[in-house]
Design a protein around this motif. Structure first.
Motif, PDB file in Angstrom:
ATOM      1  N   GLU A 214       1.256  -1.204   0.100  1.00 18.28           N
ATOM      2  CA  GLU A 214      -0.050   0.359  -0.022  1.00 18.28           C
ATOM      3  C   GLU A 214       0.524   1.314   0.277  1.00 18.28           C
ATOM      4  OE1 GLU A 214      -3.080   0.104  -0.500  1.00 18.28           O
ATOM      5  OE2 GLU A 214      -4.120  -2.090   0.774  1.00 18.28           O
ATOM      6  N   SER A 215       0.128   2.329  -0.453  1.00 20.26           N
ATOM      7  CA  SER A 215       0.721   3.362  -0.755  1.00 20.26           C
ATOM      8  C   SER A 215       1.656   4.265   1.020  1.00 20.26           C
ATOM      9  CB  SER A 215      -0.124   4.900  -0.704  1.00 20.26           C
ATOM     10  OG  SER A 215      -0.456   5.023  -0.166  1.00 20.26           O
ATOM     11  N   ASP A 216       1.758   3.492   2.192  1.00 20.97           N
ATOM     12  CA  ASP A 216       1.865   3.987   2.902  1.00 20.97           C
ATOM     13  C   ASP A 216       2.650   3.530   3.018  1.00 20.97           C
ATOM     14  OD1 ASP A 216       1.751   1.531   4.246  1.00 20.97           O
ATOM     15  OD2 ASP A 216      -0.188   1.774   5.270  1.00 20.97           O
ATOM     16  N   GLY A 217       3.811   2.230   2.021  1.00 23.05           N
ATOM     17  CA  GLY A 217       4.956   1.434   2.214  1.00 23.05           C
ATOM     18  C   GLY A 217       5.513   0.431   3.106  1.00 23.05           C
ATOM     19  N   TRP A 218       4.531   0.213   3.983  1.00 18.10           N
ATOM     20  CA  TRP A 218       4.517  -0.421   4.730  1.00 18.10           C
ATOM     21  C   TRP A 218       3.406  -1.759   4.553  1.00 18.10           C
ATOM     22  CZ3 TRP A 218       8.302  -1.865   8.015  1.00 18.10           C
ATOM     23  CH2 TRP A 218       9.439  -0.610   7.625  1.00 18.10           C
ATOM     24  N   THR A 219       1.985  -2.030   4.689  1.00 16.75           N
ATOM     25  CA  THR A 219       1.646  -3.054   4.323  1.00 16.75           C
ATOM     26  C   THR A 219       1.371  -3.818   3.173  1.00 16.75           C
ATOM     27  OG1 THR A 219      -0.510  -0.847   5.828  1.00 16.75           O
ATOM     28  CG2 THR A 219      -1.243  -2.699   4.583  1.00 16.75           C
ATOM     29  N   CYS A 220       1.524  -5.014   3.673  1.00 12.04           N
ATOM     30  CA  CYS A 220       1.467  -5.620   2.514  1.00 12.04           C
ATOM     31  C   CYS A 220       0.082  -6.543   2.116  1.00 12.04           C
ATOM     32  CB  CYS A 220       2.646  -6.377   2.394  1.00 12.04           C
ATOM     33  SG  CYS A 220       2.631  -8.167   1.076  1.00 12.04           S
ATOM     34  N   ARG A 221      -0.423  -6.072   1.282  1.00 14.77           N
ATOM     35  CA  ARG A 221      -2.176  -7.279   1.426  1.00 14.77           C
ATOM     36  C   ARG A 221      -1.906  -7.912  -0.089  1.00 14.77           C
ATOM     37  NH1 ARG A 221      -5.263  -5.057  -2.804  1.00 14.77           N
ATOM     38  NH2 ARG A 221      -4.634  -3.071  -3.687  1.00 14.77           N
ATOM     39  N   THR A 222      -3.197  -9.069  -0.364  1.00 19.41           N
ATOM     40  CA  THR A 222      -2.826  -9.806  -1.526  1.00 19.41           C
ATOM     41  C   THR A 222      -3.479  -9.127  -2.590  1.00 19.41           C
ATOM     42  OG1 THR A 222      -5.149 -10.629  -0.550  1.00 19.41           O
ATOM     43  CG2 THR A 222      -3.295 -11.981   0.057  1.00 19.41           C
ATOM     44  N   ARG A 223      -3.041  -8.917  -3.991  1.00 24.78           N
ATOM     45  CA  ARG A 223      -3.964  -7.950  -4.524  1.00 24.78           C
ATOM     46  C   ARG A 223      -5.586  -9.261  -4.831  1.00 24.78           C
ATOM     47  NH1 ARG A 223      -0.421  -7.448  -9.855  1.00 24.78           N
ATOM     48  NH2 ARG A 223       0.518  -6.244  -8.950  1.00 24.78           N
ATOM     49  N   ASP A 224      -5.408  -9.942  -5.041  1.00 23.03           N
ATOM     50  CA  ASP A 224      -6.813  -9.937  -5.258  1.00 23.03           C
ATOM     51  C   ASP A 224      -7.699 -10.091  -3.561  1.00 23.03           C
ATOM     52  OD1 ASP A 224      -6.315 -12.341  -3.052  1.00 23.03           O
ATOM     53  OD2 ASP A 224      -6.377 -13.599  -4.695  1.00 23.03           O
ATOM     54  N   ARG A 225      -7.110  -9.209  -2.800  1.00 22.70           N
ATOM     55  CA  ARG A 225      -8.140  -9.433  -1.735  1.00 22.70           C
ATOM     56  C   ARG A 225      -9.064 -10.320  -0.628  1.00 22.70           C
ATOM     57  NH1 ARG A 225      -7.837  -3.937  -0.101  1.00 22.70           N
ATOM     58  NH2 ARG A 225      -7.917  -2.679  -2.417  1.00 22.70           N
ATOM     59  N   GLN A 226      -8.263 -11.704  -1.033  1.00 22.20           N
ATOM     60  CA  GLN A 226      -8.255 -12.538  -0.397  1.00 22.20           C
ATOM     61  C   GLN A 226      -7.364 -12.702   1.352  1.00 22.20           C
ATOM     62  OE1 GLN A 226     -10.483 -15.870  -1.566  1.00 22.20           O
ATOM     63  NE2 GLN A 226      -9.432 -15.709  -3.671  1.00 22.20           N
ATOM     64  N   PRO A 227      -8.058 -13.632   2.384  1.00 22.33           N
ATOM     65  CA  PRO A 227      -7.881 -13.832   3.485  1.00 22.33           C
ATOM     66  C   PRO A 227      -6.136 -14.622   2.932  1.00 22.33           C
ATOM     67  CG  PRO A 227      -9.534 -14.342   3.878  1.00 22.33           C
ATOM     68  CD  PRO A 227      -9.016 -14.320   2.236  1.00 22.33           C
ATOM     69  N   SER A 228      -5.172 -14.072   4.434  1.00 21.24           N
ATOM     70  CA  SER A 228      -3.588 -14.573   4.445  1.00 21.24           C
ATOM     71  C   SER A 228      -3.038 -14.593   5.477  1.00 21.24           C
ATOM     72  CB  SER A 228      -2.471 -13.148   3.841  1.00 21.24           C
ATOM     73  OG  SER A 228      -1.832 -14.041   3.595  1.00 21.24           O
ATOM     74  N   ALA A 229      -2.496 -15.978   6.197  1.00 25.77           N
ATOM     75  CA  ALA A 229      -2.386 -15.977   7.352  1.00 25.77           C
ATOM     76  C   ALA A 229      -0.509 -16.221   7.749  1.00 25.77           C
ATOM     77  CB  ALA A 229      -3.194 -17.809   7.879  1.00 25.77           C
ATOM     78  N   HIS A 230      -0.293 -15.846   8.641  1.00 23.97           N
ATOM     79  CA  HIS A 230       1.490 -15.796   8.850  1.00 23.97           C
ATOM     80  C   HIS A 230       1.485 -15.911  10.472  1.00 23.97           C
ATOM     81  CE1 HIS A 230       4.099 -12.675  10.748  1.00 23.97           C
ATOM     82  NE2 HIS A 230       4.746 -13.487   9.419  1.00 23.97           N
ATOM     83  N   PHE A 231       2.718 -17.248  10.842  1.00 24.75           N
ATOM     84  CA  PHE A 231       3.047 -17.738  11.694  1.00 24.75           C
ATOM     85  C   PHE A 231       3.978 -18.023  11.952  1.00 24.75           C
ATOM     86  CE2 PHE A 231      -1.448 -19.257  11.815  1.00 24.75           C
ATOM     87  CZ  PHE A 231      -1.761 -19.480  12.725  1.00 24.75           C
ATOM     88  N   GLU A 232       5.083 -17.465  12.797  1.00 25.64           N
ATOM     89  CA  GLU A 232       6.619 -17.469  12.626  1.00 25.64           C
ATOM     90  C   GLU A 232       6.840 -17.713  14.707  1.00 25.64           C
ATOM     91  OE1 GLU A 232       7.763 -13.163  12.848  1.00 25.64           O
ATOM     92  OE2 GLU A 232      10.330 -13.845  12.679  1.00 25.64           O
ATOM     93  N   HIS A 233       7.907 -18.667  14.109  1.00 30.45           N
ATOM     94  CA  HIS A 233       8.532 -18.642  15.814  1.00 30.45           C
ATOM     95  C   HIS A 233      10.394 -18.792  14.948  1.00 30.45           C
ATOM     96  CE1 HIS A 233       7.111 -20.833  18.687  1.00 30.45           C
ATOM     97  NE2 HIS A 233       5.967 -21.644  18.055  1.00 30.45           N
ATOM     98  N   THR A 234      11.088 -18.477  15.914  1.00 29.38           N
ATOM     99  CA  THR A 234      12.820 -18.155  16.073  1.00 29.38           C
ATOM    100  C   THR A 234      13.108 -19.097  16.138  1.00 29.38           C
ATOM    101  OG1 THR A 234      12.557 -15.277  16.626  1.00 29.38           O
ATOM    102  CG2 THR A 234      14.304 -16.845  17.218  1.00 29.38           C
ATOM    103  N   VAL A 235      14.168 -20.100  15.908  1.00 34.03           N
ATOM    104  CA  VAL A 235      14.728 -21.246  16.056  1.00 34.03           C
ATOM    105  C   VAL A 235      16.154 -20.887  16.030  1.00 34.03           C
ATOM    106  CG1 VAL A 235      12.752 -22.340  15.497  1.00 34.03           C
ATOM    107  CG2 VAL A 235      14.472 -22.113  13.834  1.00 34.03           C
ATOM    108  N   ALA A 236      16.840 -21.746  16.746  1.00 31.34           N
ATOM    109  CA  ALA A 236      18.654 -21.798  17.165  1.00 31.34           C
ATOM    110  C   ALA A 236      18.288 -23.634  15.935  1.00 31.34           C
ATOM    111  CB  ALA A 236      18.582 -22.066  18.311  1.00 31.34           C
ATOM    112  N   ILE A 237      19.288 -23.297  15.417  1.00 34.90           N
ATOM    113  CA  ILE A 237      19.725 -25.014  14.612  1.00 34.90           C
ATOM    114  C   ILE A 237      20.629 -25.222  15.838  1.00 34.90           C
ATOM    115  CG2 ILE A 237      20.967 -26.165  13.209  1.00 34.90           C
ATOM    116  CD1 ILE A 237      18.737 -24.335  11.779  1.00 34.90           C
ATOM    117  N   ARG A 238      20.367 -26.772  16.293  1.00 33.80           N
ATOM    118  CA  ARG A 238      21.190 -27.118  17.265  1.00 33.80           C
ATOM    119  C   ARG A 238      21.099 -28.646  16.987  1.00 33.80           C
ATOM    120  NH1 ARG A 238      20.422 -24.656  22.847  1.00 33.80           N
ATOM    121  NH2 ARG A 238      22.228 -23.690  22.558  1.00 33.80           N
ATOM    122  N   GLY A 239      21.886 -29.184  16.000  1.00 35.21           N
ATOM    123  CA  GLY A 239      22.978 -31.153  15.364  1.00 35.21           C
ATOM    124  C   GLY A 239      21.127 -31.474  14.650  1.00 35.21           C
ATOM    125  N   GLU A 240      21.044 -32.009  15.197  1.00 38.06           N
ATOM    126  CA  GLU A 240      19.555 -32.809  14.869  1.00 38.06           C
ATOM    127  C   GLU A 240      18.189 -32.618  15.126  1.00 38.06           C
ATOM    128  OE1 GLU A 240      20.512 -37.486  15.398  1.00 38.06           O
ATOM    129  OE2 GLU A 240      21.619 -37.567  14.550  1.00 38.06           O
TER     130      GLU A 240
END
Ligand code: MG
Ligand code: MG
Length: 260
Positions: A214-240
């Motif tokens: 969007e013109s605010d320079g931040w808001t990222c939306r789907t072009r077709d205006r259908q819903p979008s989901a977002h889940f995030e974790h921070t992880v550390a690589i530790r062997g296996e």
């Protein structure tokens, strides 16, 4: 440049990410029809400060708030405002803190009131895709293993994967190398080594993968205006195994209480 963290540094990252998890849990108590995203931002700001940390996003690249509040068709980077949450909405809340010089970063997509089962399924699939990616975050795999797992899981269920934004390395800086795309081929990209800390964050669309800023320079939306989901974790690589430093436990505690 990829910075490998010592065990001590990883424990500090765990503290930062624990506070992010607690902040998301605090916000979970407030999410309901009628609240504004700006009010959620105030709650997060105060909670983080009361716990002796600083919001990681406030002022980052000029971002004006402590959390990203991305409603419905907004994928990520929604700016808190006077927008009121309504019954049937979904809202991704992305939260970062800096504690003892280290960043935590995690995101969760919440339902508001009664949500279309089709959209609920998008959320469940995106959350599961995050864990499919995390399973691949082990020593001697490559970055491409993670994206491939997320992409395969989501596309086989009819969803699409946003290409323009990715996960990232994280540590003393919010965004470090390497980029962690949610698509790709196994065996391609940087080699995963012990001590790497990365944020894995699938952004998955119900409709097409295309997004616009969007013109605010931040808001990222789907072009077709259908819903979008977002889940995030921070992880550390530790062997296996991947060591998940952030947590949804505090969110789940609140949401499960609501159900019973
Ligand atoms: Mg985030
Ligand atoms: Mg992130």
């Amino acid at each position: 440049m990829i910075y490998l963290k010592t065990d001590e540094e990883i424990e500090m990252m765990r503290q930062s990410n624990l506070l992010v998890g607690k902040t998301l849990g605090e916000l979970a108590k407030w999410i309901a029809p009628g609240i504004t995203t700006l009010k959620l931002d105030r709650i997060a700001y105060e909670f983080i400060n009361d716990n002796g940390a600083k919001p990681g996003f406030l002022g980052y690249g000029g971002f004006p708030a402590s959390i990203c509040t991305s409603v419905n068709e907004v994928v990520v980077h929604g700016i808190p405002s006077n927008q009121t949450l309504r019954d049937g909405d979904i809202i991704s809340i992305d939260c970062g803190v800096v504690l003892n010089g280290f960043n935590g970063d995690s995101a969760f997509t919440f339902t508001v009131g009664e949500v279309d089962p089709k959209v609920e399924k998008l959320l469940a699939t995106t959350r599961e895709a995050l864990y499919k990616g995390i399973e691949q975050a082990v020593e001697n795999n490559r970055i491409g293993h993670i994206g491939n797992a997320v992409q395969t899981y989501c596309e086989s269920r009819g969803y699409s994967v946003v290409r323009e934004l990715t996960g990232h390395g994280i540590g003393r800086r919010l965004h470090e190398d390497p980029a962690v795309p949610n698509y790709g081929r196994r065996g391609v990209g940087a080699l995963l080594k012990n001590g790497m800390c990365i944020a894995i964050e699938p952004m998955i669309n119900l409709g097409s993968k295309n997004v616009v800023i969007e013109s605010d320079g931040w808001t990222c939306r789907t072009r077709d205006r259908q819903p979008s989901a977002h889940f995030e974790h921070t992880v550390a690589i530790r062997g296996e195994r991947a060591d998940i430093l952030s947590t949804f436990d505090y969110v789940d505690e609140v949401l499960n209480k609501d159900k019973s």
